[in-house]
Write a protein that holds these residues in place. Structure first.
Motif, PDB file in Angstrom:
ATOM      1  N   PRO A 263       0.814  -1.227   0.000  1.00  0.00           N
ATOM      2  CA  PRO A 263       0.000   0.000   0.000  1.00  0.00           C
ATOM      3  C   PRO A 263       0.844   1.274   0.000  1.00  0.00           C
ATOM      4  CG  PRO A 263      -0.941  -1.607   1.485  1.00  0.00           C
ATOM      5  CD  PRO A 263       0.367  -2.185   1.021  1.00  0.00           C
ATOM      6  N   GLU A 264       2.003   1.247   0.633  1.00  0.00           N
ATOM      7  CA  GLU A 264       2.851   2.443   0.662  1.00  0.00           C
ATOM      8  C   GLU A 264       3.514   2.739  -0.689  1.00  0.00           C
ATOM      9  OE1 GLU A 264       2.953  -0.172   2.743  1.00  0.00           O
ATOM     10  OE2 GLU A 264       5.016  -0.665   3.349  1.00  0.00           O
ATOM     11  N   ASP A 265       3.335   1.857  -1.679  1.00  0.00           N
ATOM     12  CA  ASP A 265       3.817   2.138  -3.026  1.00  0.00           C
ATOM     13  C   ASP A 265       2.826   2.998  -3.809  1.00  0.00           C
ATOM     14  OD1 ASP A 265       5.045  -1.229  -3.166  1.00  0.00           O
ATOM     15  OD2 ASP A 265       6.217   0.593  -2.827  1.00  0.00           O
ATOM     16  N   THR A 266       1.692   3.270  -3.235  1.00  0.00           N
ATOM     17  CA  THR A 266       0.690   4.104  -3.897  1.00  0.00           C
ATOM     18  C   THR A 266       1.247   5.493  -4.189  1.00  0.00           C
ATOM     19  OG1 THR A 266      -1.198   2.960  -2.930  1.00  0.00           O
ATOM     20  CG2 THR A 266      -1.540   5.242  -3.571  1.00  0.00           C
ATOM     21  N   GLY A 267       0.955   5.991  -5.403  1.00  0.00           N
ATOM     22  CA  GLY A 267       1.409   7.327  -5.750  1.00  0.00           C
ATOM     23  C   GLY A 267       1.405   7.546  -7.243  1.00  0.00           C
ATOM     24  N   MET A 268       1.832   8.758  -7.627  1.00  0.00           N
ATOM     25  CA  MET A 268       1.995   9.105  -9.032  1.00  0.00           C
ATOM     26  C   MET A 268       3.432   8.785  -9.416  1.00  0.00           C
ATOM     27  SD  MET A 268       0.594  10.416 -11.748  1.00  0.00           S
ATOM     28  CE  MET A 268      -0.755  11.517 -11.272  1.00  0.00           C
ATOM     29  N   TYR A 269       3.602   7.970 -10.432  1.00  0.00           N
ATOM     30  CA  TYR A 269       4.926   7.551 -10.877  1.00  0.00           C
ATOM     31  C   TYR A 269       5.305   8.327 -12.127  1.00  0.00           C
ATOM     32  CZ  TYR A 269       5.161   3.826  -7.480  1.00  0.00           C
ATOM     33  OH  TYR A 269       5.239   3.123  -6.307  1.00  0.00           O
ATOM     34  N   VAL A 270       6.486   8.916 -12.074  1.00  0.00           N
ATOM     35  CA  VAL A 270       6.939   9.811 -13.132  1.00  0.00           C
ATOM     36  C   VAL A 270       8.323   9.382 -13.596  1.00  0.00           C
ATOM     37  CG1 VAL A 270       7.443  12.199 -13.757  1.00  0.00           C
ATOM     38  CG2 VAL A 270       5.662  11.693 -12.073  1.00  0.00           C
ATOM     39  N   CYS A 271       8.549   9.384 -14.912  1.00  0.00           N
ATOM     40  CA  CYS A 271       9.879   9.090 -15.423  1.00  0.00           C
ATOM     41  C   CYS A 271      10.572  10.393 -15.805  1.00  0.00           C
ATOM     42  CB  CYS A 271       9.834   8.145 -16.611  1.00  0.00           C
ATOM     43  SG  CYS A 271       9.002   8.780 -18.080  1.00  0.00           S
ATOM     44  N   ALA A 272      11.893  10.346 -15.824  1.00  0.00           N
ATOM     45  CA  ALA A 272      12.676  11.540 -16.125  1.00  0.00           C
ATOM     46  C   ALA A 272      13.966  11.144 -16.822  1.00  0.00           C
ATOM     47  CB  ALA A 272      12.970  12.309 -14.842  1.00  0.00           C
ATOM     48  N   ALA A 273      14.564  12.107 -17.523  1.00  0.00           N
ATOM     49  CA  ALA A 273      15.784  11.861 -18.282  1.00  0.00           C
ATOM     50  C   ALA A 273      16.830  12.913 -17.963  1.00  0.00           C
ATOM     51  CB  ALA A 273      15.466  11.864 -19.770  1.00  0.00           C
ATOM     52  N   ASP A 274      18.059  12.445 -17.858  1.00  0.00           N
ATOM     53  CA  ASP A 274      19.226  13.301 -17.587  1.00  0.00           C
ATOM     54  C   ASP A 274      20.083  13.328 -18.850  1.00  0.00           C
ATOM     55  OD1 ASP A 274      21.618  14.416 -16.788  1.00  0.00           O
ATOM     56  OD2 ASP A 274      21.868  13.151 -15.019  1.00  0.00           O
ATOM     57  N   ARG A 275      20.294  14.498 -19.437  1.00  0.00           N
ATOM     58  CA  ARG A 275      21.008  14.601 -20.702  1.00  0.00           C
ATOM     59  C   ARG A 275      22.514  14.798 -20.549  1.00  0.00           C
ATOM     60  NH1 ARG A 275      18.891  20.686 -22.316  1.00  0.00           N
ATOM     61  NH2 ARG A 275      19.977  21.793 -20.629  1.00  0.00           N
ATOM     62  N   ALA A 276      23.016  14.839 -19.326  1.00  0.00           N
ATOM     63  CA  ALA A 276      24.447  15.088 -19.115  1.00  0.00           C
ATOM     64  C   ALA A 276      25.292  14.007 -19.783  1.00  0.00           C
ATOM     65  CB  ALA A 276      24.749  15.141 -17.624  1.00  0.00           C
ATOM     66  N   GLN A 277      26.426  14.416 -20.343  1.00  0.00           N
ATOM     67  CA  GLN A 277      27.297  13.469 -21.058  1.00  0.00           C
ATOM     68  C   GLN A 277      27.795  12.368 -20.136  1.00  0.00           C
ATOM     69  OE1 GLN A 277      30.633  15.326 -22.947  1.00  0.00           O
ATOM     70  NE2 GLN A 277      31.327  13.439 -23.922  1.00  0.00           N
ATOM     71  N   TYR A 278      28.137  12.720 -18.909  1.00  0.00           N
ATOM     72  CA  TYR A 278      28.699  11.762 -17.963  1.00  0.00           C
ATOM     73  C   TYR A 278      27.723  11.488 -16.814  1.00  0.00           C
ATOM     74  CZ  TYR A 278      32.897  12.805 -20.590  1.00  0.00           C
ATOM     75  OH  TYR A 278      33.806  12.976 -21.601  1.00  0.00           O
ATOM     76  N   CYS A 279      26.478  11.287 -17.162  1.00  0.00           N
ATOM     77  CA  CYS A 279      25.484  11.008 -16.128  1.00  0.00           C
ATOM     78  C   CYS A 279      25.677   9.587 -15.591  1.00  0.00           C
ATOM     79  CB  CYS A 279      24.073  11.185 -16.677  1.00  0.00           C
ATOM     80  SG  CYS A 279      23.715  10.193 -18.134  1.00  0.00           S
ATOM     81  N   THR A 280      25.062   9.349 -14.442  1.00  0.00           N
ATOM     82  CA  THR A 280      25.166   8.041 -13.795  1.00  0.00           C
ATOM     83  C   THR A 280      23.776   7.499 -13.491  1.00  0.00           C
ATOM     84  OG1 THR A 280      25.245   9.024 -11.599  1.00  0.00           O
ATOM     85  CG2 THR A 280      27.353   8.686 -12.724  1.00  0.00           C
ATOM     86  N   ALA A 281      23.727   6.266 -13.063  1.00  0.00           N
ATOM     87  CA  ALA A 281      22.455   5.658 -12.674  1.00  0.00           C
ATOM     88  C   ALA A 281      22.068   6.199 -11.310  1.00  0.00           C
ATOM     89  CB  ALA A 281      22.589   4.144 -12.626  1.00  0.00           C
TER      90      ALA A 281
ATOM     91  N   TYR B 289      17.205  16.805  -8.996  1.00  0.00           N
ATOM     92  CA  TYR B 289      17.797  18.054  -9.494  1.00  0.00           C
ATOM     93  C   TYR B 289      18.672  17.841 -10.703  1.00  0.00           C
ATOM     94  CZ  TYR B 289      21.677  16.402  -6.568  1.00  0.00           C
ATOM     95  OH  TYR B 289      22.658  15.652  -5.976  1.00  0.00           O
ATOM     96  N   GLY B 290      19.031  16.578 -10.986  1.00  0.00           N
ATOM     97  CA  GLY B 290      19.884  16.296 -12.144  1.00  0.00           C
ATOM     98  C   GLY B 290      19.106  15.992 -13.403  1.00  0.00           C
ATOM     99  N   MET B 291      17.790  15.920 -13.306  1.00  0.00           N
ATOM    100  CA  MET B 291      16.970  15.527 -14.442  1.00  0.00           C
ATOM    101  C   MET B 291      16.563  16.748 -15.270  1.00  0.00           C
ATOM    102  SD  MET B 291      16.886  12.317 -14.251  1.00  0.00           S
ATOM    103  CE  MET B 291      17.766  11.341 -13.017  1.00  0.00           C
ATOM    104  N   ASP B 292      16.572  16.560 -16.583  1.00  0.00           N
ATOM    105  CA  ASP B 292      16.266  17.658 -17.490  1.00  0.00           C
ATOM    106  C   ASP B 292      14.873  17.575 -18.104  1.00  0.00           C
ATOM    107  OD1 ASP B 292      19.530  16.970 -18.200  1.00  0.00           O
ATOM    108  OD2 ASP B 292      18.977  19.001 -17.590  1.00  0.00           O
ATOM    109  N   TYR B 293      14.358  16.369 -18.251  1.00  0.00           N
ATOM    110  CA  TYR B 293      13.063  16.179 -18.902  1.00  0.00           C
ATOM    111  C   TYR B 293      12.199  15.273 -18.026  1.00  0.00           C
ATOM    112  CZ  TYR B 293      15.934  17.758 -22.789  1.00  0.00           C
ATOM    113  OH  TYR B 293      16.799  18.465 -23.561  1.00  0.00           O
ATOM    114  N   TRP B 294      10.915  15.612 -17.972  1.00  0.00           N
ATOM    115  CA  TRP B 294       9.986  14.891 -17.096  1.00  0.00           C
ATOM    116  C   TRP B 294       8.705  14.543 -17.839  1.00  0.00           C
ATOM    117  CZ3 TRP B 294      11.061  13.894 -11.886  1.00  0.00           C
ATOM    118  CH2 TRP B 294      12.194  14.512 -11.374  1.00  0.00           C
ATOM    119  N   GLY B 295       8.161  13.378 -17.523  1.00  0.00           N
ATOM    120  CA  GLY B 295       6.829  13.053 -17.988  1.00  0.00           C
ATOM    121  C   GLY B 295       5.795  13.605 -17.030  1.00  0.00           C
TER     122      GLY B 295
END
Length: 125
Positions: free
Chosen positions: A87-105, A110-116
């Motif tokens: 039940p505590e997993d309930t929520g709005m799930y959003v994906c995001a993308a980081d365009r930095a050349q040397y990004c990490t997993a 604050y490191g994300m550039d694009y959001w759904g």
């Protein structure tokens, strides 16, 4: 620039599974590190999973062992397989993308550039 659209949310009972999708357009997902976040009622946005360009993954303690992030570059889509849902997993799930050349997993917002816009997940006990 990439556009992200989530799908796959819904209502399931505790212990069940869902697979979320994040379809990308405008640019290949292979160019980005990507992540999933969730916003639960009354709580701050929480980063839960990240994947880098090489496929390395990282998870928050709250979902480790239950959720799996993956990417299909041919389908240009990011996924989040969610098992043993609580039940505590309930929520709005959003994906995001980081365009930095040397990004990490990572799943730092604050490191994300694009959001759904998100897909809603409700887990009942």
């Amino acid at each position: 620039q990439v556009q992200l659209v989530e799908s796959g949310g819904g209502s399931v009972q505790a212990g069940g599974s869902l697979r979320l999708s994040c379809a990308a357009s405008g640019s290949p997902v292979s160019r980005y590190c990507m992540a999933w976040f969730r916003q639960s009622p009354g709580k701050e946005r929480e980063g839960i999973a990240g994947i880098d360009k090489g496929g390395r993954t990282s998870y928050s303690e709250s979902v480790k062992g239950r959720f799996a992030i993956s990417r299909d570059n041919e389908r240009n889509t990011l996924y989040l397989q969610m098992n043993s849902l609580k039940p505590e997993d309930t929520g709005m799930y959003v994906c995001a993308a980081d365009r930095a050349q040397y990004c990490t997993a990572n799943y730092r917002p604050y490191g994300m550039d694009y959001w759904g816009k998100g897909t809603e997940v409700t887990i009942s006990s």
